[in-house]
Design an enzyme around this catalytic site. Structure first.
Site, PDB file in Angstrom:
ATOM      1  N   GLU A 402      27.960 -10.044 -57.216  1.00 17.49           N
ATOM      2  CA  GLU A 402      28.541 -10.279 -55.896  1.00 17.49           C
ATOM      3  C   GLU A 402      27.910 -11.493 -55.226  1.00 17.49           C
ATOM      4  O   GLU A 402      28.571 -12.204 -54.481  1.00 17.49           O
ATOM      5  CB  GLU A 402      28.359  -9.027 -55.027  1.00 17.49           C
ATOM      6  N   THR A 535      46.669 -15.382 -50.607  1.00 19.54           N
ATOM      7  CA  THR A 535      45.289 -15.092 -50.961  1.00 19.54           C
ATOM      8  C   THR A 535      45.115 -13.720 -51.602  1.00 19.54           C
ATOM      9  O   THR A 535      44.034 -13.393 -52.091  1.00 19.54           O
ATOM     10  CB  THR A 535      44.374 -15.223 -49.723  1.00 19.54           C
TER      11      THR A 535
END
Length: 544
Positions: A402, A535
């Site tokens: 992440e 997106t």
């Protein structure tokens, strides 16, 4: 008299200087040597057929489709009608207002994969069951727009293009009736002096509110929330003939796009912003979260509707990307294998941290640089994709974390001494790879394979397909759970037992699997010269 004339001359020179400076920042002339007269026939996608490249890998495409089918069947069995399945326990949850986010968000994936039975179930849910007049909790306009509105208007475009067979002759009316209801209920979110959206909308009271449900003059939003609805609302206006959606989204974005208050780095704005004044309420400048898709949409808005009124968005994108290349680009200290990443900047200090979410930007830069014929930017985008690939290749699981850090090579950056790795495992990783994980989880995110998708479709270079296949295999191997695919707790650990989080967001099937599938399918499917992806990876038909 002579003194007075001298003062007048000085004032005149200063005024001219200010005018030229302002013009350089905010007009076409500020983009020296750049021609924004772009022909509509500019080819973005690589000419695979003309070059004799076998651009379809049926076996790998089918493997991705099988994972989608497993994802869907388990969701349908254990969590039908809920937003998500809990893939470890088989339970379910609602994080997106209880409208069945997984059903709606993955409609376009089912469409492009040709999963007719799945798509028919999804269509029936939308037309006959979901109620957008009722919401569980406060509604997030950003997430609702990109996932729900984006999916529904994209589905109409895909059906009208014949990508999948329509379940009903009246599909257009049925879907648009639902998406209009949702968009109209989001309407109060635009009720601010600037037009910028409130962070939340209370559907029960028809009010825009902050994240705690309050109304006050100090509410702020980050750039992504303020500027990531133009594609969806513009398409909705196009499909319905009602300009209100386009007008609202244009006004809401104008405060950012037409900023006239000076920018030390042209195109890159400080964040967050006051929805009351449009002025900065913070000092952060980043292309990553939570500002990312504002920049993503600047070039995509012009691609979606390449006319005179949208050229301002392309200009701002070009400014932002050239500023990022100048001010935020950083190379690792590794002498043998250097990689490029993007810094962030806040409170007069650079931060040597980057997140998986930021990895969308490499592909976005390739898209815009190809369209605008900017070779220097194109190379920058390729370098950023290489860096994100390195984050995957550096982990024992071959899944990217992440978040991660590196030691910048650049000596002029502030602070002069960046914080290095802390734990023993971080130090060992840094010595071996030149980076270290700061957040070790993987949330089934799409951004890295999204950039591989653009890399493959735009350059035709086989390495992007190879990287995508390696990522797919690693993710399936590391994330497979009894009831689907789960977030991975620690990508630096190869153990499977206890290394999964009981969560799976709808973007797993909406984005990650769709991009992977499109990398291996016939590139004429959602050709980049004909489609623009929002997106959330929902393809929208370009309007010439």
């Amino acid at each position: 008299m002579l003194a007075r004339r001298s003062r007048v001359a000085v004032v005149f020179v200063l005024a001219c200087g200010f005018y030229l400076f302002h013009k350089a920042l905010f007009s076409d002339s500020g983009l020296v040597g750049f021609d924004f007269t772009i022909p509509h026939d500019t080819q973005i996608q690589y000419p695979f057929k003309e070059r004799g490249i076998n651009a379809r890998d049926a076996k790998k495409a089918e493997a991705v489709k099988e994972v989608m089918k497993r994802t869907w069947s388990l969701y349908k069995e254990k969590a039908w009608g809920f937003d998500e399945i809990k893939p470890v326990s088989g339970k379910h949850g609602n994080s997106r207002n209880g409208w069945g986010a997984t059903i709606i968000d993955s409609m376009t994936t089912a469409a492009v994969m040709g999963l007719t039975d799945v798509f028919n179930d999804q269509y029936d849910w939308v037309v006959n069951h979901v109620d957008f007049n009722k919401a569980q909790g406060l509604v997030d306009p950003f997430e609702t727009t990109i996932r729900y509105i984006g999916a529904l208007v994209s589905t109409v475009d895909l059906l009208e293009a014949g990508v999948i067979s329509a379940p009903s002759p009246s599909f257009r009316e049925g879907i648009l009736a639902k998406v209009k209801t949702l968009a109209d209920n989001l309407g109060p979110g635009f009720d601010t002096p600037t037009g910028m959206m409130w962070p939340r909308v209370n559907f029960t009271q028809s009010l825009g509110v902050d994240v705690y449900g309050r109304r006050h003059e100090h509410a702020v939003v980050h750039l992504a929330r303020a500027g990531s609805h133009w594609l969806e609302y513009s398409t909705l206006s196009h499909l319905t003939g009602n300009k209100i959606y386009l007008d609202n989204s244009t006004k809401a974005w104008d405060c950012l796009v037409s900023n006239r208050r000076g920018e030390p780095w042209p195109g890159i704005l400080e964040s967050p912003r006051s929805i009351w004044t449009g002025l900065p309420a913070g000092t952060t400048r980043t292309l990553g979260a939570p500002d990312d898709s504002h920049y993503e949409y600047l070039i995509k808005a012009h691609l979606l509707a390449p006319n005179g009124s949208t050229k301002q968005y392309a200009r701002r994108w070009y400014q932002a990307m050239t500023s990022a290349q100048k001010h935020l680009s950083s190379t690792t200290k590794s002498q043998t294998n250097p990689h490029t990443f993007l810094l962030s900047y806040s409170k007069n200090r650079y931060e040597n941290k980057v997140g998986h979410l930021t990895c969308f930007i490499g592909g976005n830069i390739l898209l815009g640089a190809k369209y605008l014929s900017q070779n220097s930017l194109f190379s920058f985008g390729e370098a950023l994709i290489e860096g994100c690939h390195h984050s995957y290749d550096s982990m024992p699981s071959k899944i990217g974390p992440e978040g991660w850090s590196w030691m910048p090579r650049e000596s002029h950056l502030r602070p002069p001494h960046f914080p290095g790795p802390i734990t023993l495992s971080q130090k060992e990783m840094y010595e071996k790879t030149g980076i270290w994980a700061t957040e070790t989880n993987y949330n089934l995110r799409p951004e890295v394979v999204e950039s591989y998708f653009y890399g493959w479709r735009i350059t035709g270079e086989e390495k992007y397909r190879q990287w995508a296949w390696e990522a797919f295999q690693a993710i399936v191997r590391g994330a497979e759970a009894n009831w689907g695919y789960a977030e991975v707790d620690d990508v630096t650990n190869l153990r499977k037992e206890g290394n999964l989080r009981d969560n799976s967001e709808s973007f797993w099937s909406a984005e990650t699997l769709k991009y992977l599938y499109l990398i291996f399918e016939d590139p004429e499917l959602c050709n980049l010269d004909k489609w623009v992806f929002n997106t959330e990876a929902h393809p929208l038909k370009r309007r010439f």
